[in-house]
Design an enzyme around this catalytic site. Structure first.
Site, short mmCIF file in Angstrom:
data_model
loop_
_atom_site.label_atom_id
_atom_site.label_comp_id
_atom_site.label_asym_id
_atom_site.label_seq_id
_atom_site.Cartn_x
_atom_site.Cartn_y
_atom_site.Cartn_z
N ASN A 156 54.20 88.96 30.06
CA ASN A 156 53.13 88.65 29.11
C ASN A 156 51.77 88.59 29.81
O ASN A 156 50.94 89.47 29.64
CB ASN A 156 53.42 87.33 28.38
CG ASN A 156 52.57 87.16 27.14
OD1 ASN A 156 51.45 87.64 27.08
ND2 ASN A 156 53.09 86.47 26.14
N ASP A 157 51.57 87.55 30.61
CA ASP A 157 50.26 87.37 31.23
C ASP A 157 49.87 88.55 32.11
O ASP A 157 48.68 88.87 32.22
CB ASP A 157 50.26 86.08 32.06
CG ASP A 157 50.47 84.84 31.21
OD1 ASP A 157 50.10 84.86 30.02
OD2 ASP A 157 51.04 83.85 31.73
N VAL A 158 50.85 89.20 32.75
CA VAL A 158 50.52 90.27 33.70
C VAL A 158 50.12 91.57 33.01
O VAL A 158 49.75 92.53 33.68
CB VAL A 158 51.72 90.53 34.64
CG1 VAL A 158 52.03 89.29 35.46
CG2 VAL A 158 52.94 91.02 33.89
N ALA B 66 50.44 81.08 30.72
CA ALA B 66 49.03 80.69 30.73
C ALA B 66 48.56 80.21 29.37
O ALA B 66 47.45 79.71 29.23
CB ALA B 66 48.17 81.86 31.19
#
Length: 470
Positions: A396-398, A438
């Site tokens: 997700n965040d990456v 995050a």
């Protein structure tokens, strides 16, 4: 113990051991050479242990051998039974053992300094040895308690969300200052209360340092604790007058510190901001905000199978969701079916994907994914613009473009994959409710070329494989 000057052959044996450890680190830098790296490390440790046992007077050799057999047996059984998805918490548990070993060695040296050869002519412990002992027990205790918290967070026995104490920075800085001050005072005053107060404060600060760090920063925490365990071992090597232990500890400590720096650079944040738990605090705030309701498209396994069959190139981006679902084997099977149908398949690995450094590499290696199909961020990111399909599974965040565009985002500045440039994006996640560690919503969910595949990652890949085969 015998603390006479070591002979030439002993120094040569320790030197050979150190060379093996360096070769081990080099081998472990790549999945393709990791097995040989492990073998070098095992050989180096065997040489160091045998040399130490031969050259030192031990109270009871059978007891030592028995302890080695028990510890080795526990390690062997654990390694055989542990699931690859549980590797992060296993690593954290091992770090805690190294920290506790340093604490026990320092305590033994303090209680019986004559056996360690650290008494001065005045009958007191040498001032230099007190510094080594104080630093060793402090770093060891911090490593132990910090690793325990990391283990509990990684194993899901404790909330992975940041636990923010009031005035935590003041408490942490005050505790660290007290530890350093007491170690300094210990050099002129050998009172037991100083030694045990340092020990207690170090155990405390280990808990306090890791509790406020959220799940997004766990890869950095694991590498940081790895570094701590190395420095603790090196400090105890000085106390034990053991060259091999000093070399090994310094290698582990420095390599862990370098890895922590690399991980922080991959997230475009300073090491201090991670340790201070600032990122976790911001994540908690942003995660609590209400998400905007935006239109998105839901896809199916059949949609994904059809589009990937028609594609020339597919880039797979795995994340921790893949690890939780244990989907790495069926994911490789999906890739194998696509390759047989003439589709180019590559895997894109982000430095901080998962819960520990190299987490995705380990899982893909377990699933026998060819090493030449796995690429790091800087080697593959430019290829997304030419890719027909970006298949995101549990990440997700990456892949969040907010890291490039939103200066108010807690992940702003973190290098991410440019999946938004691919012609088609399939995003596998359990539900639209999750927003990553995050706590930041992801614009990729709502792009015109994105189809959300909402299901357990393993089940979705199984359904895609069935659709591809039919």
């Amino acid at each position: 113990m015998d603390h006479t000057a070591p002979s030439a052959w002993v120094m040569l044996a320790y030197l050979i051991s150190g060379v093996f450890f360096i070769l081990a680190l080099r081998g472990l830098s790549s999945p393709a050479t990791s097995q040989s790296g492990n073998r070098y490390g095992m050989a180096g440790m065997l040489i160091a242990v045998v040399t130490t046992l031969v050259t030192h007077e031990v109270a009871s050799l059978p007891e030592i051998i028995g302890a080695i057999a028990i510890g080795g047996g526990i390690g062997w059984v654990t390694a055989r039974k542990i699931a690859m998805t549980d590797m992060p918490q296993l690593v954290a548990a091992f770090h805690s053992l190294v920290g506790m070993a340093a604490v026990l060695v320092a305590a033994a040296a303090f209680l019986n300094p004559g056996a360690f050869g650290i008494l001065g002519e005045d009958g007191l412990i040498n001032p230099v040895s007190r510094i080594e002992m104080g630093l060793g027990i402090a770093i060891g205790a911090i490593t132990f308690s910090g690793s325990v918290i990391a283990f509990l967070k990684l194993a899901g026995k404790m909330s992975g969300a940041p636990i923010l104490l009031p005035l935590r920075h003041v408490i942490n800085l005050g505790t660290l200052a007290a530890i350093l001050g007491l170690i300094g005072y210990f050099t002129v005053n050998q009172s037991p209360w100083i030694f045990w107060t340092v020990t207690a404060l170090a155990f405390l600060i280990g808990f306090l340092l890791i509790i406020p760090i959220g799940g997004a920063d766990m890869p950095v925490v694991v590498s940081m604790l790895n570094s701590y365990s190395g420095w603790a071992a090196a400090a105890m090597g000085f106390t034990l007058h053991n060259t091999a232990m000093i070399i090994t500890g310094a290698l582990v400590g420095s390599s862990g510190a370098i890895l922590s720096y690399i991980m922080c650079k991959a997230m475009n944040r300073s090491f201090i901001s991670v340790i201070a738990g600032g990122f976790g605090a911001e994540a908690a705030v942003s995660g609590g905000a209400a998400k905007e309701q935006r239109p998105w498209k839901r896809g199916s396994a059949e949609d994904a199978a059809y589009m990937m069959q028609q594609a020339e190139s597919v880039i797979i981006v795995p994340g921790y969701g893949m690890a939780v679902a244990q989907a790495q084997h069926i994911l490789r099977e999906m890739a194998d079916v696509l390759k047989k149908q003439g589709v180019s398949v590559k895997y894109a690995i982000h430095p901080v994907a998962g819960r520990m450094p190299g987490h995705m590499n380990v899982l893909l290696a377990e699933a026998s994914v060819p090493y030449d199909e796995v690429f790091e961020l800087e080697d593959i990111n430019s290829e997304f613009a030419q890719a027909d399909v970006a298949f995101i599974i549990g990440a997700n965040d990456v892949v969040n473009p907010a890291a490039k565009t939103d200066k108010t985002s807690p992940i702003y500045g973190m290098p991410v994959f440019d999946v938004d440039k691919a012609k088609t994006v399939f995003f596998v996640k359990r539900s639209m409710g999750g927003v990553g560690y995050a706590g930041v919503d992801n614009d990729v969910f709502y792009m015109d070329q994105t189809m959300m595949l909402l299901a357990d990652a393993k089940k979705m890949c199984e359904d895609i494989v069935k659709a591809l085969q039919h």
